[in-house]
Scaffold this active site. Sequence first.
Site, PDB file in Angstrom:
ATOM      1  CB  SER A 111      -2.169  85.034 -23.716  1.00 50.30           C
ATOM      2  OG  SER A 111      -3.392  84.868 -23.015  1.00 50.30           O
ATOM      3  CE1 TYR A 128       1.145  84.040 -19.079  1.00 47.94           C
ATOM      4  CE2 TYR A 128      -1.136  84.670 -19.478  1.00 47.94           C
ATOM      5  CZ  TYR A 128      -0.046  83.858 -19.750  1.00 47.94           C
ATOM      6  OH  TYR A 128      -0.142  82.888 -20.711  1.00 47.94           O
TER       7      TYR A 128
HETATM    8  N1  LIG Z   1      -2.161  77.041 -21.052  1.00 45.63           N
HETATM    9  C1  LIG Z   1      -2.832  78.146 -21.360  1.00 45.63           C
HETATM   10  O1  LIG Z   1      -4.018  78.318 -21.047  1.00 45.63           O
HETATM   11  C2  LIG Z   1      -2.154  79.228 -22.133  1.00 45.63           C
HETATM   12  C3  LIG Z   1      -2.953  80.255 -22.701  1.00 45.63           C
HETATM   13  C4  LIG Z   1      -2.342  81.274 -23.423  1.00 45.63           C
HETATM   14  C5  LIG Z   1      -0.967  81.297 -23.573  1.00 45.63           C
HETATM   15  N2  LIG Z   1      -0.215  80.305 -22.991  1.00 45.63           N
HETATM   16  C6  LIG Z   1       1.229  80.382 -23.164  1.00 45.63           C
HETATM   17  O2  LIG Z   1       1.679  79.206 -23.821  1.00 45.63           O
HETATM   18  C7  LIG Z   1       3.035  78.939 -23.432  1.00 45.63           C
HETATM   19  C8  LIG Z   1       3.148  77.498 -22.984  1.00 45.63           C
HETATM   20  O3  LIG Z   1       2.232  77.297 -21.929  1.00 45.63           O
HETATM   21  P1  LIG Z   1       1.842  75.850 -21.379  1.00 45.63           P
HETATM   22  O4  LIG Z   1       0.477  76.003 -20.843  1.00 45.63           O
HETATM   23  O5  LIG Z   1       2.147  74.815 -22.376  1.00 45.63           O
HETATM   24  O6  LIG Z   1       2.875  75.788 -20.130  1.00 45.63           O
HETATM   25  P2  LIG Z   1       3.693  74.586 -19.434  1.00 45.63           P
HETATM   26  O7  LIG Z   1       4.042  75.105 -18.083  1.00 45.63           O
HETATM   27  O8  LIG Z   1       2.961  73.305 -19.563  1.00 45.63           O
HETATM   28  O9  LIG Z   1       5.015  74.532 -20.336  1.00 45.63           O
HETATM   29  C9  LIG Z   1       5.943  75.594 -20.347  1.00 45.63           C
HETATM   30  C10 LIG Z   1       7.341  75.019 -20.500  1.00 45.63           C
HETATM   31  O10 LIG Z   1       8.266  76.135 -20.541  1.00 45.63           O
HETATM   32  C11 LIG Z   1       9.420  75.766 -19.818  1.00 45.63           C
HETATM   33  N3  LIG Z   1      10.127  76.961 -19.351  1.00 45.63           N
HETATM   34  C12 LIG Z   1       9.742  77.824 -18.376  1.00 45.63           C
HETATM   35  N4  LIG Z   1      10.694  78.747 -18.181  1.00 45.63           N
HETATM   36  C13 LIG Z   1      11.688  78.475 -19.064  1.00 45.63           C
HETATM   37  C14 LIG Z   1      12.945  79.077 -19.338  1.00 45.63           C
HETATM   38  N5  LIG Z   1      13.368  80.149 -18.644  1.00 45.63           N
HETATM   39  N6  LIG Z   1      13.718  78.551 -20.314  1.00 45.63           N
HETATM   40  C15 LIG Z   1      13.306  77.459 -21.015  1.00 45.63           C
HETATM   41  N7  LIG Z   1      12.135  76.835 -20.779  1.00 45.63           N
HETATM   42  C16 LIG Z   1      11.335  77.341 -19.813  1.00 45.63           C
HETATM   43  C17 LIG Z   1       8.894  74.945 -18.651  1.00 45.63           C
HETATM   44  O11 LIG Z   1       9.918  74.137 -18.076  1.00 45.63           O
HETATM   45  C18 LIG Z   1       7.770  74.135 -19.316  1.00 45.63           C
HETATM   46  O12 LIG Z   1       8.241  72.884 -19.779  1.00 45.63           O
HETATM   47  C19 LIG Z   1       3.379  79.975 -22.362  1.00 45.63           C
HETATM   48  O13 LIG Z   1       4.074  81.057 -22.966  1.00 45.63           O
HETATM   49  C20 LIG Z   1       2.017  80.439 -21.881  1.00 45.63           C
HETATM   50  O14 LIG Z   1       2.060  81.755 -21.362  1.00 45.63           O
HETATM   51  C21 LIG Z   1      -0.773  79.281 -22.289  1.00 45.63           C
END
Ligand SMILES: NC(=O)c1ccc[n+]([C@@H]2O[C@H](COP(=O)([O-])OP(=O)(O)OC[C@H]3O[C@@H](n4cnc5c(N)ncnc54)[C@H](O)[C@@H]3O)[C@@H](O)[C@H]2O)c1
Length: 257
Positions: free
Chosen positions: A141, A154
């Site tokens: 991130s 985080y």
């Molecule tokens: N949305 C943002 O602004 C953003 C920014 C930077 C990085 N990220 C990163 O991107 C990734 C995805 O984020 P998102 O926004 O799509 O989140 P989201 O919550 O929409 O999706 C995450 C998915 O991961 C699954 N998950 C969680 N724990 C798990 C586990 N132990 N085993 C298997 N699956 C698991 C959840 O069930 C969910 O379906 C994350 O690593 C997040 O930190 C997101």
Amino acid sequence: MRLRNKTVIITGAGSGIGKSTALLFAREGATVIVNDLQEPAGEQTVKEIRDAGGIGHFIQADVTDVQSVQAMVDKALNLVGHIDVLFNNAGISGVGAIHEIEPEQWDKVINVNIRGVFLPTKYVVPHMMERKSGSIIHMSSCIAEIGLARRASYAATKGAVLALTKSMQVDYAPYNIRVNALLPGTILTPFVENYLKTSYADPEEAKRSLKSRQLSNDLGSPEDVANAALFLASDDSKFMMGSPLYIDGGVTFGKNA
Ligand SMILES: NC(=O)c1ccc[n+]([C@@H]2O[C@H](COP(=O)([O-])OP(=O)(O)OC[C@H]3O[C@@H](n4cnc5c(N)ncnc54)[C@H](O)[C@@H]3O)[C@@H](O)[C@H]2O)c1
């Protein structure tokens, strides 16, 4: 069809960025192994892949659990025979300054966001080493690079994932395995919607304030990150090794004031 004949595992592909990436990779010809903790969400992603004429299989696994991850990798290899790309996407948020969070909250974020990258990699990489081919994509991130209020746990995990990316690249370059990281800014997914709802009295006002932080004056979409993941997964990025790729509307390197 930039991923024709390739098999990809995407962790956390039941929602948000992982789901968008799964749909895009399938459109580009990949066989997609959709992993998630949540079975209905993962099955829904596979349904949408198949409805669009693609190939996808759901494998439920908790990325923090050794047996669960080993079983996922074995099942994927039995189903398809090879794994070309691993996208370690699953992650959870952690809100709070150090003095505000409990040790259990800290441990949970560290566990999912770091151990949840270590384990799938540990069980997939020997297979890639044997084939002398592979692309591993880590979800970091832009918070690994910039300070942001009340995100201590985080930020620590995403910084660790970036450091891991560089170190792993040195270890696996001799096996023709590339390891790169995505550094998104704020992307409008259920993860962020939920954070806005639970952390602010006025989520719409909070969203406006988040938007104003980007030079783009808008939040990113899951598709913006999926397109970057496609680049790292495909041979188009064959000269990218151990690199961070920013998809952040300018938030890391620009100042909007
Ligand atoms: N949305 C943002 O602004 C953003 C920014 C930077 C990085 N990220 C990163 O991107 C990734 C995805 O984020 P998102 O926004 O799509 O989140 P989201 O919550 O929409 O999706 C995450 C998915 O991961 C699954 N998950 C969680 N724990 C798990 C586990 N132990 N085993 C298997 N699956 C698991 C959840 O069930 C969910 O379906 C994350 O690593 C997040 O930190 C997101």
